[in-house]
Write a protein that holds these residues in place. Sequence first.
Motif, PDB file in Angstrom:
ATOM      1  N   LEU A  56      27.222 -10.904  18.713  1.00 27.54           N
ATOM      2  CA  LEU A  56      25.945 -11.476  18.692  1.00 27.54           C
ATOM      3  C   LEU A  56      25.118 -11.156  17.577  1.00 27.54           C
ATOM      4  O   LEU A  56      24.173 -11.697  17.034  1.00 27.54           O
ATOM      5  CB  LEU A  56      25.027 -10.835  19.900  1.00 27.54           C
ATOM      6  CG  LEU A  56      25.723 -11.633  21.031  1.00 27.54           C
ATOM      7  CD1 LEU A  56      24.886 -10.857  22.503  1.00 27.54           C
ATOM      8  CD2 LEU A  56      25.952 -12.737  21.164  1.00 27.54           C
ATOM      9  N   LYS A  57      25.475 -10.000  16.801  1.00 28.60           N
ATOM     10  CA  LYS A  57      25.108  -9.544  15.590  1.00 28.60           C
ATOM     11  C   LYS A  57      25.476 -10.089  14.184  1.00 28.60           C
ATOM     12  O   LYS A  57      25.228  -9.889  13.165  1.00 28.60           O
ATOM     13  CB  LYS A  57      25.152  -7.864  15.337  1.00 28.60           C
ATOM     14  CG  LYS A  57      24.014  -7.226  16.493  1.00 28.60           C
ATOM     15  CD  LYS A  57      24.073  -5.733  16.033  1.00 28.60           C
ATOM     16  CE  LYS A  57      23.081  -4.944  16.978  1.00 28.60           C
ATOM     17  NZ  LYS A  57      23.194  -3.592  16.951  1.00 28.60           N
ATOM     18  N   GLY A  58      26.721 -10.851  14.690  1.00 25.79           N
ATOM     19  CA  GLY A  58      27.227 -11.445  13.344  1.00 25.79           C
ATOM     20  C   GLY A  58      28.247 -10.663  12.765  1.00 25.79           C
ATOM     21  O   GLY A  58      28.591 -11.001  11.617  1.00 25.79           O
ATOM     22  N   GLU A  59      28.729  -9.538  13.388  1.00 24.36           N
ATOM     23  CA  GLU A  59      29.558  -8.586  12.296  1.00 24.36           C
ATOM     24  C   GLU A  59      30.990  -9.280  12.209  1.00 24.36           C
ATOM     25  O   GLU A  59      31.768  -8.739  11.358  1.00 24.36           O
ATOM     26  CB  GLU A  59      29.680  -7.429  13.382  1.00 24.36           C
ATOM     27  CG  GLU A  59      28.512  -6.476  13.346  1.00 24.36           C
ATOM     28  CD  GLU A  59      28.716  -5.191  14.069  1.00 24.36           C
ATOM     29  OE1 GLU A  59      29.671  -4.952  14.805  1.00 24.36           O
ATOM     30  OE2 GLU A  59      27.581  -4.303  14.119  1.00 24.36           O
ATOM     31  N   GLN A  60      31.331 -10.589  12.785  1.00 23.60           N
ATOM     32  CA  GLN A  60      32.431 -11.116  12.596  1.00 23.60           C
ATOM     33  C   GLN A  60      32.402 -11.698  10.957  1.00 23.60           C
ATOM     34  O   GLN A  60      33.456 -11.863  10.520  1.00 23.60           O
ATOM     35  CB  GLN A  60      32.982 -12.095  13.562  1.00 23.60           C
ATOM     36  CG  GLN A  60      31.836 -13.341  13.674  1.00 23.60           C
ATOM     37  CD  GLN A  60      30.726 -13.058  14.545  1.00 23.60           C
ATOM     38  OE1 GLN A  60      30.288 -11.798  14.693  1.00 23.60           O
ATOM     39  NE2 GLN A  60      30.478 -14.073  15.205  1.00 23.60           N
ATOM     40  N   ASP A 107      31.162 -10.065   8.498  1.00 17.57           N
ATOM     41  CA  ASP A 107      31.041  -9.119   7.664  1.00 17.57           C
ATOM     42  C   ASP A 107      32.347  -9.281   6.669  1.00 17.57           C
ATOM     43  O   ASP A 107      33.349  -9.297   7.106  1.00 17.57           O
ATOM     44  CB  ASP A 107      31.207  -7.587   8.100  1.00 17.57           C
ATOM     45  CG  ASP A 107      30.054  -7.192   8.855  1.00 17.57           C
ATOM     46  OD1 ASP A 107      29.951  -6.219   9.685  1.00 17.57           O
ATOM     47  OD2 ASP A 107      28.773  -8.037   8.630  1.00 17.57           O
ATOM     48  N   ASN A 128      30.587  -6.622  16.907  1.00 15.02           N
ATOM     49  CA  ASN A 128      29.270  -7.139  17.766  1.00 15.02           C
ATOM     50  C   ASN A 128      29.277  -8.591  17.173  1.00 15.02           C
ATOM     51  O   ASN A 128      28.759  -8.969  16.319  1.00 15.02           O
ATOM     52  CB  ASN A 128      28.093  -6.244  17.640  1.00 15.02           C
ATOM     53  CG  ASN A 128      27.020  -6.698  18.467  1.00 15.02           C
ATOM     54  OD1 ASN A 128      26.968  -7.973  18.867  1.00 15.02           O
ATOM     55  ND2 ASN A 128      25.997  -5.917  18.775  1.00 15.02           N
ATOM     56  N   TYR A 145      35.313  -7.484  20.953  1.00 14.17           N
ATOM     57  CA  TYR A 145      34.153  -7.417  21.591  1.00 14.17           C
ATOM     58  C   TYR A 145      34.064  -7.351  23.062  1.00 14.17           C
ATOM     59  O   TYR A 145      35.107  -8.096  23.664  1.00 14.17           O
ATOM     60  CB  TYR A 145      33.310  -8.639  20.984  1.00 14.17           C
ATOM     61  CG  TYR A 145      31.970  -8.855  21.329  1.00 14.17           C
ATOM     62  CD1 TYR A 145      31.686  -9.892  22.256  1.00 14.17           C
ATOM     63  CD2 TYR A 145      31.120  -7.968  21.094  1.00 14.17           C
ATOM     64  CE1 TYR A 145      30.433 -10.196  22.812  1.00 14.17           C
ATOM     65  CE2 TYR A 145      29.855  -8.205  21.441  1.00 14.17           C
ATOM     66  CZ  TYR A 145      29.340  -9.282  22.345  1.00 14.17           C
ATOM     67  OH  TYR A 145      27.986  -9.418  22.727  1.00 14.17           O
ATOM     68  N   ASP A 156      32.057  -0.648  23.657  1.00 13.86           N
ATOM     69  CA  ASP A 156      30.694  -1.448  23.328  1.00 13.86           C
ATOM     70  C   ASP A 156      29.883  -2.073  24.347  1.00 13.86           C
ATOM     71  O   ASP A 156      29.124  -2.943  24.006  1.00 13.86           O
ATOM     72  CB  ASP A 156      30.813  -2.422  22.037  1.00 13.86           C
ATOM     73  CG  ASP A 156      32.250  -3.456  22.332  1.00 13.86           C
ATOM     74  OD1 ASP A 156      32.225  -4.486  21.724  1.00 13.86           O
ATOM     75  OD2 ASP A 156      32.946  -3.281  23.270  1.00 13.86           O
TER      76      ASP A 156
END
Lengths: 226, 212
Positions: free
Chosen positions: A46-50, A52, A44, A18, A221
């Motif tokens: 902040l979008k919580g992609e961690q 996924d 990302n 990130y 990013d």
Amino acid sequence: MAEMEGTAKAGRPRLYSYWRSSCSHRARIALNFKGVEYEYKAVNLLKGEQSDPEFLKLNPMKFVPALVDDDAVIGDSYAIALYLEDKYPSPPLLPQDPKKKALNHQIANIVSSGIQPLHNLTVLRFIDQKIGAGESVSWTQQQIERGFTAIENLIQLKGCAGKYATGDEVQLADVFLAPQIFAAIERTKIDMSNYPALARLHDEYMGHPAFQAALPDRQLDAPSST
Amino acid sequence: MATAKPILYNAWISSCSHRVRIALNLKGVDYEYRSVNPLTDPDYEKINPIKYIPALVDGDIVISDSLAISLYLEDKYPAHPLLPKDLKRKALNLQIANIVCSSIQPLQGYAVIGLHKGNMSSDQSLQIVQHYIDKGFRAIEKLLDGCESKYATGDDVQLSDVFLEPQIHAGINRFQIDMSKYPILARLHDAYMEIPAFQAALPKNQPDAPSS
């Protein structure tokens, strides 16, 4: 802009990172310093992609960075740095001299165990939620100041600083210090006049190409400047 | 002239010190135990100006930080290597050690100190500690999923085991962690308790532990 999914070029490691993550920043410096070409895969936070499912398989701690190199999957910046040190020995990040080597590990650990984990995103959210809204701001400052005081004293005491933290070559301590100092200045607005050695090191890092290319706003990013 | 024994400045209950005691014992290093409380011992600053424990004094070298000390011991005392040569397994050991020493214990330390200083209630403190232990232990369970070896990363005790046991021990003895939620770690803990080097490093077996 996140990088598109695609097949990694054969032989190139892939770094999940990130732009603003201090721990990812360390891994980027180490890769650049060793001249390792890598594929950048943005996560990302902040979008919580961690969270996924695909990323969870790579790192169940839900932290960046994670490095995928052939069948090696490593989800920790310290482990990544030492893996790179073994796999790409030149230029080295650790000196042979046991005292200097130990000093590098101490400095790296003050950052990675004593400062950064106490003010990373998940901890700050937890503190604001459970302890009190806005508590995280002064908390972050305290942690950084405590850690910086320790490192400043350690560097002065050991007297091995040269151009960089432990001599005239970039070493492991610098890989860990640069992102922490950068974040402290840029985001927490720490008064660096209390830490003259660290302030000087920051200027050196900002002039080094491997460190420059690793800076947050140079990443794929990072938001474009308005 | 005999070489002086290395000196470990530490405290019985310190989880970070516990790790180094295990490493020293595994490597058969005869060391001098010196109990210190950095908060109250004014002379400690002269030995280690950054005042952290544990600190190892070995000849003219002074090192603090349990991971830095462990890696120093790995180089200086090659008996019972703690890191495998295989890069993947080495990385896994370092990753697990770092989950403990960066992502669990520092938050635990913060909550313990917060309670001690009166900044938070005992409920808040315990909640924080349990939250971070649970997160770390669940992640380590996933990393070790399918592990059939005697210890975390093989049939020899390695760095990950040295860092795991003190965290599991603290979880069980101090923070009411229910280990049935972490079956691999529970099994490993039982295996560690069979090993003399681990037994000798337990907090209750240290010279400065309170007598029961």
